[in-house]
Design a protein around this motif. Structure first.
Motif, PDB file in Angstrom:
ATOM      1  N   LYS B 105      56.275 -29.165  26.814  1.00  0.00           N
ATOM      2  CA  LYS B 105      54.971 -28.503  26.929  1.00  0.00           C
ATOM      3  C   LYS B 105      54.235 -29.030  28.161  1.00  0.00           C
ATOM      4  CE  LYS B 105      51.213 -26.392  25.029  1.00  0.00           C
ATOM      5  NZ  LYS B 105      50.240 -26.699  26.025  1.00  0.00           N
ATOM      6  N   ASP B 260      59.595 -14.957   3.772  1.00  0.00           N
ATOM      7  CA  ASP B 260      58.382 -15.021   4.597  1.00  0.00           C
ATOM      8  C   ASP B 260      58.607 -14.461   5.996  1.00  0.00           C
ATOM      9  OD1 ASP B 260      58.214 -18.561   5.492  1.00  0.00           O
ATOM     10  OD2 ASP B 260      59.841 -17.123   5.509  1.00  0.00           O
ATOM     11  N   PRO B 262      57.935 -11.943   8.827  1.00  0.00           N
ATOM     12  CA  PRO B 262      56.822 -11.033   9.132  1.00  0.00           C
ATOM     13  C   PRO B 262      57.288  -9.629   9.493  1.00  0.00           C
ATOM     14  CG  PRO B 262      57.256 -12.472  10.981  1.00  0.00           C
ATOM     15  CD  PRO B 262      58.225 -12.862   9.913  1.00  0.00           C
ATOM     16  N   PHE B 263      58.579  -9.393   9.455  1.00  0.00           N
ATOM     17  CA  PHE B 263      59.090  -8.038   9.723  1.00  0.00           C
ATOM     18  C   PHE B 263      60.108  -7.687   8.648  1.00  0.00           C
ATOM     19  CE2 PHE B 263      61.079 -11.220  12.413  1.00  0.00           C
ATOM     20  CZ  PHE B 263      62.385 -11.165  11.977  1.00  0.00           C
ATOM     21  N   LEU B 291      64.734  -3.357  28.388  1.00  0.00           N
ATOM     22  CA  LEU B 291      64.675  -2.821  27.011  1.00  0.00           C
ATOM     23  C   LEU B 291      65.565  -1.584  26.882  1.00  0.00           C
ATOM     24  CD1 LEU B 291      60.902  -3.223  26.105  1.00  0.00           C
ATOM     25  CD2 LEU B 291      62.820  -4.162  24.820  1.00  0.00           C
ATOM     26  N   THR B 308      65.799  -2.760  14.783  1.00  0.00           N
ATOM     27  CA  THR B 308      65.797  -3.880  15.734  1.00  0.00           C
ATOM     28  C   THR B 308      64.370  -4.141  16.200  1.00  0.00           C
ATOM     29  OG1 THR B 308      68.007  -3.323  16.505  1.00  0.00           O
ATOM     30  CG2 THR B 308      66.654  -4.669  17.984  1.00  0.00           C
ATOM     31  N   ILE B 309      63.891  -5.335  15.944  1.00  0.00           N
ATOM     32  CA  ILE B 309      62.499  -5.613  16.319  1.00  0.00           C
ATOM     33  C   ILE B 309      62.449  -6.395  17.636  1.00  0.00           C
ATOM     34  CG2 ILE B 309      61.567  -5.508  13.961  1.00  0.00           C
ATOM     35  CD1 ILE B 309      61.800  -8.865  15.460  1.00  0.00           C
ATOM     36  N   ILE B 310      61.345  -6.201  18.336  1.00  0.00           N
ATOM     37  CA  ILE B 310      61.139  -6.890  19.614  1.00  0.00           C
ATOM     38  C   ILE B 310      59.859  -7.713  19.521  1.00  0.00           C
ATOM     39  CG2 ILE B 310      60.628  -6.519  22.090  1.00  0.00           C
ATOM     40  CD1 ILE B 310      63.518  -5.828  21.388  1.00  0.00           C
ATOM     41  N   GLU B 312      57.210  -9.352  21.717  1.00  0.00           N
ATOM     42  CA  GLU B 312      56.698  -9.442  23.089  1.00  0.00           C
ATOM     43  C   GLU B 312      55.573 -10.463  23.202  1.00  0.00           C
ATOM     44  OE1 GLU B 312      57.003  -5.638  25.670  1.00  0.00           O
ATOM     45  OE2 GLU B 312      56.217  -4.985  23.725  1.00  0.00           O
ATOM     46  N   GLN B 313      54.869 -10.672  22.097  1.00  0.00           N
ATOM     47  CA  GLN B 313      53.733 -11.599  22.146  1.00  0.00           C
ATOM     48  C   GLN B 313      54.186 -13.022  21.837  1.00  0.00           C
ATOM     49  OE1 GLN B 313      50.606 -10.266  19.547  1.00  0.00           O
ATOM     50  NE2 GLN B 313      50.965  -8.142  20.104  1.00  0.00           N
ATOM     51  N   ALA B 314      53.484 -13.976  22.454  1.00  0.00           N
ATOM     52  CA  ALA B 314      53.860 -15.387  22.295  1.00  0.00           C
ATOM     53  C   ALA B 314      53.926 -15.801  20.826  1.00  0.00           C
ATOM     54  CB  ALA B 314      52.868 -16.267  23.045  1.00  0.00           C
ATOM     55  N   LYS B 315      52.949 -15.348  20.027  1.00  0.00           N
ATOM     56  CA  LYS B 315      52.935 -15.802  18.631  1.00  0.00           C
ATOM     57  C   LYS B 315      54.130 -15.203  17.865  1.00  0.00           C
ATOM     58  CE  LYS B 315      49.848 -12.223  16.940  1.00  0.00           C
ATOM     59  NZ  LYS B 315      48.603 -11.779  16.424  1.00  0.00           N
ATOM     60  N   GLN B 316      54.535 -13.980  18.240  1.00  0.00           N
ATOM     61  CA  GLN B 316      55.706 -13.382  17.584  1.00  0.00           C
ATOM     62  C   GLN B 316      56.975 -14.119  18.002  1.00  0.00           C
ATOM     63  OE1 GLN B 316      55.393  -9.331  19.027  1.00  0.00           O
ATOM     64  NE2 GLN B 316      54.368  -8.660  17.153  1.00  0.00           N
ATOM     65  N   GLU B 319      57.191 -17.256  16.176  1.00  0.00           N
ATOM     66  CA  GLU B 319      57.515 -16.986  14.778  1.00  0.00           C
ATOM     67  C   GLU B 319      59.033 -16.766  14.618  1.00  0.00           C
ATOM     68  OE1 GLU B 319      55.474 -17.266  12.424  1.00  0.00           O
ATOM     69  OE2 GLU B 319      56.502 -16.321  10.743  1.00  0.00           O
ATOM     70  N   LEU B 320      59.641 -16.070  15.563  1.00  0.00           N
ATOM     71  CA  LEU B 320      61.098 -15.859  15.506  1.00  0.00           C
ATOM     72  C   LEU B 320      61.841 -17.180  15.573  1.00  0.00           C
ATOM     73  CD1 LEU B 320      62.132 -12.795  17.729  1.00  0.00           C
ATOM     74  CD2 LEU B 320      62.251 -13.026  15.265  1.00  0.00           C
TER      75      LEU B 320
END
Lengths: 266, 465
Positions: B105, B260, B262-263, B291, B308-310, B312-316, B319-320
């Motif tokens: 970081k 848990d 999120p998708f 893409l 198929t999920i993508i 794009e956001q930092a929090k997503q 989470e992955l």
């Protein structure tokens, strides 16, 4: 049923905010912009309603539109909302809207909504950047709509009779409120995780309609800002922690002394 | 006694005796040096008294390599300085005791990028990641830690402080090849040859941007075909997709993350690939173009494209990665329930060339069916031909049966050109496997190296040999 979700763009919660060269502006360098998270919950709730109506056998048509207002960069968030599954969008675009106050924004959005068909207006309960909850409420007032705030979830949707039942938390209990449509509802998170866009959803979003509305400086000015940001200040940084060195008995003595003589809590 | 202090309170020590393998260690003292000089002093004293010293990093090892077998535990948690971040030459010089994620970081905040990303980066030390040659999901693109280590300061068992640097030249015929880059002697040596007290590592330019994703498949076999084709595509002169991570979840792995997630995880999905793809603002390598390429590639490889999920956001994206980490951490907890009964988690760490992946997975499945043991969870770095099999044994008898299957699988791995330990090392629990991969004469020469650098066998005894 026609649902319109009013969305705004805010800096990502991970962004380190810096104050710009003018004290009443933030430095846009390095900011990642996202859909205001509570507006994203509103999109998720709208899409869930659409899915439910699509399967309840009573009414098969439900559309979800997005309505946004802001500078050019807002389009990226609109595309994200479309990729989640919204059908179309209306975008009131002008770079001078970057620092427009909630009153002006709500006036612009309300005047556009007067030209649109809707049964249900949804929005987030607040903007996470300026902690404002005013825009949707101003809009409801401007349009003379029933308004329910901070809704966690919808427990009943009666599309045929144009009614919706809302559940919101209130002082440790839940209020269940049935509302006749049209109405404006602001959304809390509840149990919703905003869905991830699918790869096909992202591709389809690129072809979905975004109706752009341009507004003149005069139109914006005619509403007249009611508030003005005078300056931003960063929160005071926390005082550094005091670390006691040495062996455990020495550290304990020093800690007790500091608590007694410096912090004066014992 | 010299100028360092020993903590001898067993109530404190017992909290430092095992690692993430649950291997039961024990020690007489715990030492927390603050400097290289102190480490040197400690080793001189230990060497003169023939006291074992085991460096433990943050004890995230999965092979018992951080579980001391007597003597002193050396905890580097007080050596946490980043001494230099050099923007011009793109390197960082740091002490070993900083959490790897904090180190990364700090580097990222400076606009640079340290590529190694072991799954345990939030639980392991920078130094430990070098001592184990750690790797992770992004190893698919960036390689393992070794590639990034430019120089080391190492304290030998004698207390001698060694400063060694990787040669920055293309050609070298001076001495035996494994010794030409002396840094490589210590990277991955599991604390047996010296204690790393400083490391200089190469940094990269921070990737402009990336998206994460999860693609689902109706069968594990189709999922493996996809992975093999990703590697084939990369050999092309102009590969259409260039993922930096290609990670597997089998159906049991999906069951772990489903509650848990999120998708939506499709009910008919029996396997999934978590991937990350970097992109730039250049139109050929931009988000939209890539893409599109991913969509075509997934469609032609039987992925469930609409699911198929993508991210794009930092929090997503975070989470992955959290979901990916949830698989080993929940299995670690599950395995821990059975250690008293002589059971526990048994994990494999083998890898094979990607073109042999179907063969080894079919072989392992057949062995498992013959032995009538419970299905393992299969997950991890499939892009590197490196899936982890995690078995849960409920008692000693089951553990024995599972280990028999694992031994047979590992023997086959060798015949397919693979390795038994791709990233976790040997530690104390995989020593029996050495003979499958190396001839006795080579094992002897490794032992000779250990003997010459640590004649009293004080450094991490029990590890590797």
């Amino acid at each position: 049923m026609n649902i319109i979700v009013i969305i705004r763009q805010t800096p990502d919660t991970e962004t380190k905010i810096k104050i710009g060269s003018q004290p009443n502006k933030i430095d846009p360098t390095g900011i990642t912009w996202i859909i205001n998270p509570y507006d994203e919950f509103a999109i998720e709730k709208a899409l869930k309603i659409k899915e439910q109506i699509g399967t309840d056998g009573v009414e098969t048509h439900c559309s979800v539109s997005l309505l946004a207002c802001g500078p050019q960069r807002t389009e990226e968030s609109i595309r994200q909302g479309l990729a989640m599954g919204a059908d179309r969008a209306v975008f009131i675009k002008d770079d001078s809207l970057e620092y427009a106050d909630p009153y002006v924004i709500s006036k612009l959005l309300a005047s556009e909504l007067k030209n649109m068909q809707y049964d249900l207006l949804l929005s987030g309960k607040k903007l996470i950047d300026i902690e404002s909850s005013q825009i949707p409420i101003f809009i409801a007032e401007e349009l003379g709509l029933t308004h329910v705030s901070f809704v966690m979830k919808f427990t009943g949707i009666d599309a045929a009779n144009k009614k919706i039942t809302c559940d919101r938390e209130a002082e440790g209990s839940h209020e269940i409120i049935e509302v006749s449509l049209p109405a404006l509802i602001t959304c809390d998170r509840g149990e919703d995780f905003p869905r991830y866009a699918s790869i096909t959803g992202i591709m389809k979003a690129k072809k979905k309609e975004i109706k752009e509305i341009t507004v003149s400086k005069e139109e914006i000015e005619k509403f007249g800002q009611r508030t003005e940001i005078v300056s931003f200040d960063l929160p005071l940084s926390r005082k550094e922690a005091k670390i006691f060195e040495g062996e455990i008995p020495e550290k304990v003595s020093a800690l007790v002394k500091a608590l007694r003589e410096e912090a004066k809590v014992i | 006694m010299s100028g360092f202090s020993l903590i001898t309170d067993q109530d404190i020590i017992k909290g430092f005796c095992t690692d993430s393998s649950n291997y039961p260690g024990h020690a007489e003292a715990l030492i927390r040096p603050k400097s290289t000089a102190e480490v040197s002093e400690i080793l001189k004293e230990a060497n003169s008294k023939k006291i074992p010293v085991t460096a433990i990093g943050n004890r995230s090892s999965l092979t018992g390599s951080a579980a001391a077998e007597g003597g002193w535990i050396l905890d580097t948690s007080q050596m946490t300085k980043i001494i230099e971040i050099n923007q011009g030459e793109k390197f960082a010089l740091a002490e070993p005791g900083m959490m790897l994620s904090d180190f990364k970081k700090t580097i990222l905040d400076e606009g640079l990028f340290y590529a190694p990303d072991p799954t345990s980066e939030k639980e392991c030390f920078f130094g430990g990641s070098i001592a184990t040659n750690a790797s992770g999901s992004r190893t698919f693109k960036y390689g393992s830690t070794k590639k990034y280590v430019r120089a080391l300061e190492v304290v030998l068992a004698s207390g001698e402080i060694l400063n060694i640097r990787r040669l920055n030249i293309e050609k070298n015929t001076f001495g035996y090849l494994p010794f030409q880059n002396m840094v490589d002697i210590f990277v991955g040596s599991e604390g047996t040859l010296g204690i790393i007290t400083k490391a200089e590592v190469e940094l990269l330019v921070k990737p402009e941007n990336f998206f994460g994703g999860m693609a689902f498949f109706k069968t594990l076999s189709e999922c493996l075909d996809f992975v093999v084709n990703v590697r084939k595509n990369l050999i092309n002169q102009t590969p259409t997709i260039t993922p930096r991570a290609v990670e597997l979840f089998d159906h049991l792995g999906l069951d772990i993350i489903r509650p848990d997630s999120p998708f939506k995880i499709p009910a008919n999905a029996k396997a999934a690939i978590f991937f990350e793809q970097e992109y730039t603002s250049d139109s050929n390598n931009g988000c939209e173009a890539l893409l599109n390429n991913w969509l075509s590639f997934l469609e032609s490889n039987k992925a469930l494209v609409d699911d198929t999920i993508i991210a794009e956001q930092a929090k997503q994206q975070e989470e992955l990665r959290r979901l990916r980490h949830k698989v080993p951490s929940s299995l670690f907890e599950e395995g821990g329930k059975y250690t008293k009964e002589g059971g526990g988690k048994i994990s494999t760490d083998w890898s094979v060339p990607i073109n042999r992946i179907h063969e080894i997975i079919d072989f392992a499945k057949k062995l498992k069916e013959e032995a009538r043991i419970e299905d393992p969870v299969i997950y991890g770095h499939i892009g590197n031909g490196h899936p982890h099999y995690n078995f849960i044994s409920k008692n000693a008898e089951q553990k024995k049966q599972i280990l028999e299957v694992v031994h047979k699988t590992c023997k086959r791995v060798i015949t397919l050109g693979g390795t038994i330990a791709a990233e976790h090392g040997i530690g104390k629990i995989k020593k029996d496997f050495m003979k499958y991969q190396y001839p006795e004469s080579i094992i002897k020469s490794m032992k000779s190296l250990k003997q010459s650098l640590d004649p009293n066998n004080i450094l991490a005894p029990g590890n590797i040999f």
